[in-house]
Every structure is written in structure tokens, then in C-alpha cells.
Write a protein that holds these residues in place. Structure first.
Motif, PDB file in Angstrom:
ATOM      1  N   UNK A  22       0.835  -1.198   0.000  1.00 34.96           N
ATOM      2  CA  UNK A  22       0.000   0.000   0.000  1.00 34.96           C
ATOM      3  C   UNK A  22       0.876   1.258   0.000  1.00 34.96           C
ATOM      4  N   UNK A  23       1.878   1.271   0.872  1.00 34.66           N
ATOM      5  CA  UNK A  23       2.782   2.424   0.909  1.00 34.66           C
ATOM      6  C   UNK A  23       3.550   2.572  -0.399  1.00 34.66           C
ATOM      7  N   UNK A  24       3.961   1.430  -0.963  1.00 27.41           N
ATOM      8  CA  UNK A  24       4.688   1.446  -2.241  1.00 27.41           C
ATOM      9  C   UNK A  24       3.834   2.089  -3.334  1.00 27.41           C
ATOM     10  N   UNK A  25       2.556   1.714  -3.413  1.00 26.23           N
ATOM     11  CA  UNK A  25       1.669   2.279  -4.430  1.00 26.23           C
ATOM     12  C   UNK A  25       1.481   3.786  -4.227  1.00 26.23           C
ATOM     13  N   UNK A  26       1.373   4.189  -2.964  1.00 27.67           N
ATOM     14  CA  UNK A  26       1.230   5.621  -2.676  1.00 27.67           C
ATOM     15  C   UNK A  26       2.453   6.394  -3.150  1.00 27.67           C
ATOM     16  N   UNK A  27       3.629   5.828  -2.898  1.00 30.23           N
ATOM     17  CA  UNK A  27       4.869   6.492  -3.307  1.00 30.23           C
ATOM     18  C   UNK A  27       5.025   6.435  -4.817  1.00 30.23           C
ATOM     19  N   UNK A  28       4.690   5.289  -5.424  1.00 33.90           N
ATOM     20  CA  UNK A  28       4.863   5.129  -6.872  1.00 33.90           C
ATOM     21  C   UNK A  28       3.977   6.094  -7.657  1.00 33.90           C
ATOM     22  N   UNK A  29       2.851   6.489  -7.091  1.00 35.06           N
ATOM     23  CA  UNK A  29       1.983   7.466  -7.754  1.00 35.06           C
ATOM     24  C   UNK A  29       2.623   8.856  -7.765  1.00 35.06           C
ATOM     25  N   UNK A  30       3.569   9.081  -6.867  1.00 35.66           N
ATOM     26  CA  UNK A  30       4.200  10.398  -6.752  1.00 35.66           C
ATOM     27  C   UNK A  30       5.601  10.421  -7.352  1.00 35.66           C
ATOM     28  N   UNK A  31       6.218   9.242  -7.493  1.00 35.58           N
ATOM     29  CA  UNK A  31       7.569   9.143  -8.052  1.00 35.58           C
ATOM     30  C   UNK A  31       7.533   8.336  -9.350  1.00 35.58           C
ATOM     31  N   UNK A  32       8.337   8.729 -10.296  1.00 41.31           N
ATOM     32  CA  UNK A  32       8.377   7.993 -11.559  1.00 41.31           C
ATOM     33  C   UNK A  32       9.000   6.623 -11.369  1.00 41.31           C
ATOM     34  N   UNK A  33      10.038   6.580 -10.547  1.00 41.51           N
ATOM     35  CA  UNK A  33      10.734   5.319 -10.312  1.00 41.51           C
ATOM     36  C   UNK A  33      10.962   5.133  -8.824  1.00 41.51           C
ATOM     37  N   UNK A  34      10.746   3.919  -8.350  1.00 39.79           N
ATOM     38  CA  UNK A  34      11.020   3.588  -6.958  1.00 39.79           C
ATOM     39  C   UNK A  34      12.249   2.677  -6.949  1.00 39.79           C
ATOM     40  N   UNK A  35      13.332   3.171  -6.375  1.00 44.57           N
ATOM     41  CA  UNK A  35      14.603   2.454  -6.415  1.00 44.57           C
ATOM     42  C   UNK A  35      14.765   1.544  -5.196  1.00 44.57           C
ATOM     43  N   UNK A  36      15.844   0.785  -5.213  1.00 43.48           N
ATOM     44  CA  UNK A  36      16.144  -0.100  -4.092  1.00 43.48           C
ATOM     45  C   UNK A  36      16.300   0.696  -2.798  1.00 43.48           C
TER      46      UNK A  36
END
Length: 525
Positions: A360-374
Motif C-alpha cells: 500500500x505504501x509502495x503504491x502511494x509512493x509510486x503514484x508520486x515518483x516515476x521510479x522507486x529504487x532499491x
């Protein structure tokens, strides 16, 4: 184990946690211990079990759940301390009790109010008792480098005669210099014949900036265990930095007489980031090995040289310490399975509700960031681990900011008793306003000691990582928060610091004054 193999004894969870403002809970300590195991440390000094019920619980959990390293518990030369240490580590695959007493006259006279003869008797009884409980006993003559070498040798030989398997010689106050330390250890070998039949260890503090140099001098004198901490954290100026001593031996392998460790160096950078996040202690940009500038080149001449041939200005390859971790990238269309696989690649085994919350947190962040890195994923997962134990919950906030009037913040929190409380306040900037609003909602008078905002990665859409250290009723504690919104990150960090501070206040209130005073008076190696 070969004569050239150096045992890495990590004291991040014991000496490191004694740094002002650090307040780790059991789940955070477990996460660190599992990462230390992945790093390949030989010994984890998991804590000081007699210090508090929370410390005992954390050491016991690490002993039961972390496989690979020896798990050690620290104990003074008191029967109660040694029994508590045994109770905490007894379920480990390889338990160790580490007991200590001062041998310097300044400590014996002013701190212990004792005599040299009494100290020898205490050392004899403590090691004998510890040895009756476990096969692996370490003994430290605290403040040894300011002690009389002949007397220290007597105490060391007594400990060896009673069954100590490791003798550690601490430079407790960071006072010695490399040539002095080497000579001191050499003299101990002459005066205590049994020292050659056990492992000699070194534990150096960094008060004069010589902790790593002194540790290396100890290795040259014959020591084969180094006690150190990730990022060099610890009492006062800290301990010898694990990453520095390890990479010194790794990089200069041809010139250190074959000395080597079992450390997986590619886990160094990630371990450093984890410790920084969970403790709230930043890594200085120019810190050797793990600082963000350690492999950066600003000078045009240096840049030109590195582009032509890396070794012109770099003595280490950044990938050897794990600084290529940003290669893994996810986006907003990545699914739960991709997230789980990515986390497993990073060493996180998550499932069930923890995975659901992380997703859930990942999806929230991914909506705001183009790429989610390690590195983003590390920050998010670490953030979720904190959420499992925090006492207060930030439900929502509003902030009004303008150059024409003071910023105003309103917050709603959920208390440990599951009540909703609301507060509002103005401040000198939006972050100050939200901190004051949290105080108003909780009716607490907290004093802000430190506040820091860092970006997890580069770019305009980077996650912001906030760290707060505050003081409540004489107890200081740290808290961290992660969000693409730095005001939200700051609020989360403040709420967590307040929760940690309240736990410390309650624990202090439950500790009998006499026990608290004794614990405060007794320093550790």
C-alpha cells in the motif's frame, strides 16, 4: 580458523545504542541483527541484558532468531549481571558472556571505590561463574590503556586461568596512540603467558580520532578480534568504524601480512544506511567508505582522470561496498509479486499483513515518483517496521503557510489508548508549527534538540527522510519518518520520537532509583 583471520565483533547494538538519543525497540534491533548476519560479522554484542527488561527481551529475541554469528551479552562482574546475560543468550546457537571490570587506578579508586585485590577477586569469581554457564567467555579489563600494565597482566592471567576464551583490551576513553597500544599489548604477551592460548581482542574509542589506527596497531601486535560498530557510532566520539577497518584490510591486502575478514563487503553500504535510518544518526558526507562523497569527484582534474581510468583517483571500486544498489527499479504498474521479489533480493522476507502494508505504501509512493529504487524500498520497509510499535499515530494534518502571517498547523493523533486528540498552533515556519501542534494535542512539553531532513535519492521527486531528537522529562529519544512530503516526514518523525521518549520516561519511572544510579555510574568498555 587461520592465524590471519580477523574476527569482527560488532557492538552497534550495545555500545552503539548507548549514543545519546538512540532508542531502538526489539523489532528494530532484530532487523539490524539480521542485517549484521548478512554482512558476515562473527560476533554480535546484542546488548546489556541487566540494563532493562527491554534490553533483556531484545537480546533474547536476537539469540533465538538470528543464525550465524556468536550472540554475546555484556555483564559486569556481578552474579546478577552474569545470570541475566546467560538468560538472554542461552538459546543462541553459539552464546557468549562478555564480562568486565576496571583495572585502572583512577576507575578502581573513584568509580568502584575498591582496591586492586578486590578487583582481582571479582574478576576470578565472575569469569568462573560465566564459564560454568557457557563455553565462550570474554573478559575485558576496562580502561586498560590507562592502567598499570603489570597489574592488568595479573588480572588477565586470572581470567585466562578461570576459563576466559577471549581477552579484550579496551581503550575505553580513546586515550592511547598506535605505538603505545602496540607496545602495551606486546608487554601483556610477555607478562601473561596464557594470552597466546586465547583470542586477543581490541576495543578502541575515537575520542582522538585514532580508533581505527589503534585497532590496526592491535592487529599488528597479535590481536585477532576487532570490536567495532557500523558508522563508528558509540559512546562519546564513537567506536572504531567497522567499514573502515574491514576495507583497510581488504584494500591493502598485499601489505597487511595476510590479515583478512569474513565480511561480505557488498553489504556494507546497505548496513550503513539501515543503521543511520533506525538510529537517526546521519553519516557525514565525507565519511570514509560510506559517506555520499566517498566516491564523488568535484575537481575537473579528478573527474577527467576517473573517466579515463578509475584507479587514477579511486583506490576502491564503489561496487565492492555495495554502492550499486540503485540498479533495481520499480514503477507504479509493478505488482505485489514484483515488490515481494524486489524486497527478497534486498534481504527482506515480508509476507502477510506486513507485505500488504508495504505494498500500500509502495503504491502511494509510486503514484508520486516515476521510479522507486532499491534505496527507496529500504527506506519504506524500515519505515513500516517502526509503525508496528509506535505509541502515537499521526492521522492527518493541515498546514497553512504564508509570508504575510505566521504558519498555522492543525493535527489529529491517535493515542496509545486509542483516543483521538487534536491540537493546533502557530510557529516559526510550517515544520515548527506542526511540532508545536503535536505538543498541544498530546499536552506534552517536549524540547527539540535536533532536526534534519535528507533525501533518500536524488531528483525532485525524491523521498524525504526526516530525523528528530527531542527531550521529554529528562529523557531524550530519536524518531524518523519517510515521505515525498517533507512536512509529513517531519511530523511522522516527531510523533515517533515522542513515542520513544514516553517509553523511556515510563521505563525510568519503573526502575528503582538505586538501580538506576548504579547503572548510570557504571561505564562500559
Amino acid at each position: 580458523m587461520s592465524d590471519d583471520r580477523v574476527i569482527i565483533f560488532d557492538t552497534t547494538l550495545r555500545d552503539g545504542e548507548q549514543s545519546p538519543g538512540i532508542s531502538l525497540n526489539t523489532s528494530e534491533k532484530l532487523e539490524i541483527a539480521h542485517q549484521l548476519s548478512r554482512l558476515g560479522v562473527d560476533v554480535i554484542e546484542a546488548g546489556f541484558p541487566i540494563a532493562s527488561p527491554g534490553d533483556f527481551e531484545a537480546v533474547q529475541a536476537i539469540a533465538r532468531q538470528v543464525e550465524g554469528p556468536i550472540i554475546a551479552g555484556l555483564a559486569r562482574v556481578h552474579v546478577g549481571d552474569i545470570d541475566a546475560a546467560y538468560g538472554a543468550v542461552r538459546d543462541a546457537e553459539r552464546p557468549r558472556i562478555h564480562t568486565f571490570v576496571s583495572t585502572s587506578d583512577i576507575h578502581i579508586e573513584h568509580q568502584l571505590a575498591s582496591t586492586r585485590e578486590d578487583v582481582k577477586g571479582q574478576a576470578r569469581a565472575a569469569v568462573a561463574h560465566a564459564r560454568s554457564l557457557v563455553d565462550d567467555v570474554e573478559f575485558s579489563p576496562m580502561d586498560a590503556t590507562r592502567a598499570d600494565v603489570e597489574y592488568t597482566a595479573e588480572v588477565v592471567q586470572i581470567a585466562i586461568d578461570e576459563g576466559a576464551t577471549t581477552i579484550n583490551i579496551p581503550d575505553t576513553v580513546g586515550y592511547t596512540m598506535p605505538d603505545e597500544y602496540q607496545a602495551f599489548l606486546g608487554r601483556l604477551y610477555e607478562l601473561a603467558p596464557g594470552l597466546r592460548d586465547v583470542v586477543l581482542s581490541v576495543h578502541c574509542h575515537d575520542d582522538l580520532g585514532l580508533a581505527v589506527a589503534n585497532s590496526f596497531a592491535g592487529l599488528q601486535a597479535g590481536a585477532r578480534q576487532v570490536e567495532c560498530a557500523i558508522n563508528g557510532i558509540g559512546e562519546r566520539a564513537g567506536n572504531a568504524s567497522l567499514e573502515e577497518i574491514v576495507m583497510l584490510l581488504h584494500t591493502r591486502a598485499a601489505h597487511v601480512g595476510g590479515l583478512h575478514t569474513g565480511i561480505n563487503t557488498r553489504e556494507i553500504a546497505r548496513t550503513s544506511r539501515l543503521i543511520s535510518r533506525l538510529t537517526g544518526y546521519p553519516v557525514q558526507p565525507n565519511k570514509a567508505i560510506v559517506g555520499r562523497n566517498a566516491f564523488a569527484h568535484e575537481s575537473g582534474i579528478h573527474q577527467d582522470g576517473v573517466l579515463k581510468e578509475r584507479t587514477t583517483y579511486e583506490i576502491m571500486d564503489a561496487t565492492t561496498v555495495g554502492l550499486d544498489a540503485n540498479s533495481l527499479v520499480l514503477g507504479k504498474h509493478s505488482g505485489r509479486h514484483a515488490l515481494k521479489s524486489a524486497l527478497e533480493e534486498l534481504g527482506y522476507d515480508v509476507s502477510g499483513q506486513v507485505l500488504n502494508t508495504a505494498f500500500k505504501r509502495f503504491k502511494e509512493i509510486a503514484d508520486k515518483k516515476k521510479q522507486v529504487t532499491a534505496m527507496d524500498l529500504e527506506a519504506l520497509v524500515t519505515d513500516e517496521l517502526r509503525d508496528q510499535v509506535r505509541a502515537y499515530t499521526l492521522e492527518w494534518f493541515d498546514v497553512e503557510a504564508s509570508t504575510r502571517r505566521p504558519p498555522h498547523a492543525t493535527v489529529q493523533l491517535r493515542t496509545p489508548d486509542d483516543e483521538e486528540v487534536r491540537g493546533d498552533f502557530t510557529g516559526d515556519g510550517p515544520v515548527d508549527a506542526i511540532f508545536r501542534a503535536i505538543n498541544a494535542a498530546t499536552k506534552r512539553e517536549c524540547r527539540l534538540r535536533e532536526f534534519r531532513i535528507d533525501s533518500v535519492t536524488g531528483g525532485q521527486d525524491a523521498l524525504g527522510e526526516a530525523s528528530v531528537v527531542l527531550e521529554l522529562a529528562g529523557q531524550s529519544a530519536a524518531g524518523q519518518g519517510v515521505s515525498t512530503d517533507i512536512i509529513e516526514a517531519a511530523a511522522l518523525a516527531y510523533v515517533r520520537a515522542l513515542s520513544n521518549a514516553e517509553r523511556r520516561v515510563h521505563a525510568a519511572a519503573e526502575t528503582p532509583p538505586a538501580e538506576a544510579a548504579e547503572a548510570e555510574l557504571t561505564a562500559t568498555p
